[in-house]
Design a protein around this motif. Sequence first.
Motif, PDB file in Angstrom:
ATOM      1  N   LYS A 300       0.818  -1.211   0.000  1.00  0.00           N
ATOM      2  CA  LYS A 300       0.000   0.000   0.000  1.00  0.00           C
ATOM      3  C   LYS A 300       0.854   1.263   0.000  1.00  0.00           C
ATOM      4  O   LYS A 300       0.470   2.275  -0.581  1.00  0.00           O
ATOM      5  CB  LYS A 300      -0.910   0.017   1.238  1.00  0.00           C
ATOM      6  N   THR A 301       2.011   1.167   0.674  1.00  0.00           N
ATOM      7  CA  THR A 301       2.824   2.368   0.824  1.00  0.00           C
ATOM      8  C   THR A 301       3.205   2.961  -0.531  1.00  0.00           C
ATOM      9  O   THR A 301       3.213   4.178  -0.704  1.00  0.00           O
ATOM     10  CB  THR A 301       4.093   2.039   1.632  1.00  0.00           C
ATOM     11  N   MET A 302       3.511   2.090  -1.481  1.00  0.00           N
ATOM     12  CA  MET A 302       3.897   2.585  -2.801  1.00  0.00           C
ATOM     13  C   MET A 302       2.723   3.244  -3.502  1.00  0.00           C
ATOM     14  O   MET A 302       2.897   4.208  -4.257  1.00  0.00           O
ATOM     15  CB  MET A 302       4.441   1.436  -3.663  1.00  0.00           C
ATOM     16  N   GLN A 330       8.387   5.457  10.662  1.00  0.00           N
ATOM     17  CA  GLN A 330       8.737   4.390   9.733  1.00  0.00           C
ATOM     18  C   GLN A 330       8.366   4.744   8.289  1.00  0.00           C
ATOM     19  O   GLN A 330       9.127   4.506   7.366  1.00  0.00           O
ATOM     20  CB  GLN A 330       8.023   3.120  10.153  1.00  0.00           C
ATOM     21  N   HIS A 331       7.191   5.328   8.122  1.00  0.00           N
ATOM     22  CA  HIS A 331       6.796   5.760   6.778  1.00  0.00           C
ATOM     23  C   HIS A 331       7.821   6.754   6.238  1.00  0.00           C
ATOM     24  O   HIS A 331       8.221   6.683   5.080  1.00  0.00           O
ATOM     25  CB  HIS A 331       5.426   6.435   6.811  1.00  0.00           C
ATOM     26  N   ALA A 332       8.219   7.685   7.098  1.00  0.00           N
ATOM     27  CA  ALA A 332       9.171   8.702   6.660  1.00  0.00           C
ATOM     28  C   ALA A 332      10.480   8.041   6.220  1.00  0.00           C
ATOM     29  O   ALA A 332      11.051   8.396   5.186  1.00  0.00           O
ATOM     30  CB  ALA A 332       9.420   9.712   7.774  1.00  0.00           C
ATOM     31  N   GLU A 396      -4.695   3.950   8.391  1.00  0.00           N
ATOM     32  CA  GLU A 396      -5.417   3.571   9.598  1.00  0.00           C
ATOM     33  C   GLU A 396      -4.928   2.267  10.158  1.00  0.00           C
ATOM     34  O   GLU A 396      -5.289   1.892  11.261  1.00  0.00           O
ATOM     35  CB  GLU A 396      -6.902   3.401   9.268  1.00  0.00           C
ATOM     36  N   GLN A 397      -4.198   1.505   9.382  1.00  0.00           N
ATOM     37  CA  GLN A 397      -3.832   0.183   9.847  1.00  0.00           C
ATOM     38  C   GLN A 397      -5.093  -0.530  10.292  1.00  0.00           C
ATOM     39  O   GLN A 397      -5.940  -0.784   9.482  1.00  0.00           O
ATOM     40  CB  GLN A 397      -2.810   0.277  10.966  1.00  0.00           C
ATOM     41  N   HIS A 398      -5.218  -0.733  11.603  1.00  0.00           N
ATOM     42  CA  HIS A 398      -6.386  -1.493  12.041  1.00  0.00           C
ATOM     43  C   HIS A 398      -7.209  -0.732  13.040  1.00  0.00           C
ATOM     44  O   HIS A 398      -7.959  -1.277  13.803  1.00  0.00           O
ATOM     45  CB  HIS A 398      -5.933  -2.805  12.648  1.00  0.00           C
TER      46      HIS A 398
HETATM   47 MG    MG Z   1       2.286  -0.427   5.549  1.00  0.00          MG
END
Ligand code: MG
Length: 709
Positions: A300-302, A330-332, A396-398
Amino acid sequence: MRPESLFTAFAPITSLKGCGPKLAPLVEKLVGGGRVLDLWWHLPSGLIDRRYRPAVAEAEPGRIATLQVTVDRHLPPRNNRMPYKVQCHDGSGRLTLVFFNGREDFLRKSLPEGETRAVSGMIELFDGQVQMTHPDRMGTLEEIEQMAAVEPIYPLTAGVAPRTLGKIIEGALTRATDLPEWLDPAYQQREGWPAWRDALLAAHRPEGMADLEKDTPARQRLAFDELLSNQLALLLVRRRLKRQTGRVLTGDGRLRDALEKLLPWPLTNAQRQANAEIAGDMASERRMLRLLQGDVGSGKTMVALNALLLCVEDGAQGALMAPTEILARQHAETLEPYCAKLGVKIALLTGRDKGKARAALLQRLADGEVNILIGTHALFQDDVVFKDLALAVIDEQHRFGVSQRLGLAAKGQRDPISSERGGGVDILVMTATPIPRTLSLTAYGDMDVSKLTEKPPGRSPVDTRTVASDRYLDVVAAVTRKIQSGEQVYWVCPLVEENEQLDLAAAAERHSALRLALEPELGDGSIGLVHGKMTPSEKDAAMEAFSAGRSKLLVATTVIEVGVDVPNATLIVIEHAERFGLAQLHQLRGRVGRGGKPGACLLVYSGPLGETAKSRLKIIRETDDGFLIAEEDLRLRGAGEVLGTRQSGLPDFRVADLAAHADLLVAARDDARLILERDPKLASERGKALLTLLYLFERDAAIQYLQSG
Ligand code: MG
Ligand code: ADP
């Protein structure tokens, strides 16, 4: 403004007789609120039938009976340890009443020797004698006649006696007035549903066990009302969000093309398709409101980065919001290397940033020097001003944080994504939970959905095995081996339904046991702990120690930040796996095997397992497809339990139960659509009644959307 007909509903419970300042907080905690209507939604879970009135000799032990007897003799105890007894009889035999710490004056007054009295309570047999310990009710025959023959039993909490709660709720029910009918008359008639007040009273006054079922007309009606309010509110928000014209963003493809060249692998077809759907939304004049669903590891990140780059191509800014600081970081870290090569400026903003550094960052943001801002809720603070924000991606993850706000903004808090300030911003929500349709309806309403059904190639599924809990020592040995070979391990502790305190105790206990057993060998501090009662910064610290490799084994309750990537973690042990939802198990095991090394999952169960539990564990062993798992779980257990809704942040219904009322949800959705099509301003008679419904279920924020157009 809230209609007058609901004033009593929202009055404080302290306005009820018998609910003083001491009791009120306990009741409030029990029923989840301190207003009269909070008591209305606290429906009985059982009943006491006092209609059984046998002769003493015929009374069955273990049953509640109401007996009519003559009082013979009081036998006060000779010492404190003995009970106070009162001997009685009727024409068929003898009955002994037993009281511990009985007050003689009170008992002599209630049960005068030589008189006839009625007593109601549990029949016991002791030494061949019929006896009753602490009758629930004692009184003259007239008094007993006036007592309800069937009494509802309510879910209780420590410190509130059943009688007391029953009386307070009875009091609350007398405040319920007739409300204008908001149901479609034809539908109501076809279903045979009572009017609202009648339904409420019927639900609270069961006459038999069948009246406690979820499918009685009364309970169905109340559930439908709640679901209808949920669906109407979601539609109103959605209509409002969609009506705000978005801006047309097309991009020239330059950054996205360059990104694709940078990636070491080709995009999956599912990713391409999602990219195209998102680009289509962003290019349209309408505001994007799209949900990107994809299993853990589906990439999803991509897709998110792709969308963010699109708006940067047009000179606008994008934001990516994660539910926790560590995820944001982590996303950063994931995106930074790509962005650096593309010449795109990204920055991280969390609650921790203070003072000058924060001010400087905000300045760069306002000047448009930052293209993509990543962060937590801190992104939506008042002083965070973008030069030109065009897209918000919400991971949102979960946790369904945003869906809750969509679902409504509930109690007057400001909804960042629909505030005027955010107006027109395209919204992409990412979730890793393959939510069955029913559940996604309640959380998001009819959002547009893109699904990543395909995973990047070359990932081996997590080797999943079941182990009986009596092989605990073997499990510990396996953990030790992993850690000694330089890898890391998660240890997830049992989920004790509805009791966070116990969850915690279990995790803490396991943590100390594992420390005792393993730290001598593995070193001090090698075993970490993270649980839901920690402060966010304590949680982050524990997660960070683990992700940095300082701790090797992380003991956790289910709060472990499911999105956090620790590539070196290759084994996850899940205790009492049989108590988890399948989707949850699947998400948990998705934590391991993310770093190229294959992952393993040990599902520790305590037998003996029932058939359903066996099939469930079998599915999780054999399948790696999150969507399939969610569907199977739904089939085996029913919707309500699939996600372990308690922690998921899905809307918490007060009366409706998605396992039992899934079909009502669909009906409510259809009804809500039709209503707003025909009467978009809720101006008709029925529309006005529906407004009352929205107020009754506290969807006040949705009502504002209605009025502001
Ligand atoms: Mg992810
Ligand atoms: P999600 O957020 O959906 O759980 P991620 O976006 O974190 O998944 O991706 C999981 C892993 O797969 C990451 O390491 C990412 O670099 C990698 N990945 C993403 N897309 C692809 C692809 N098309 N081919 C191979 N690997 C991919």
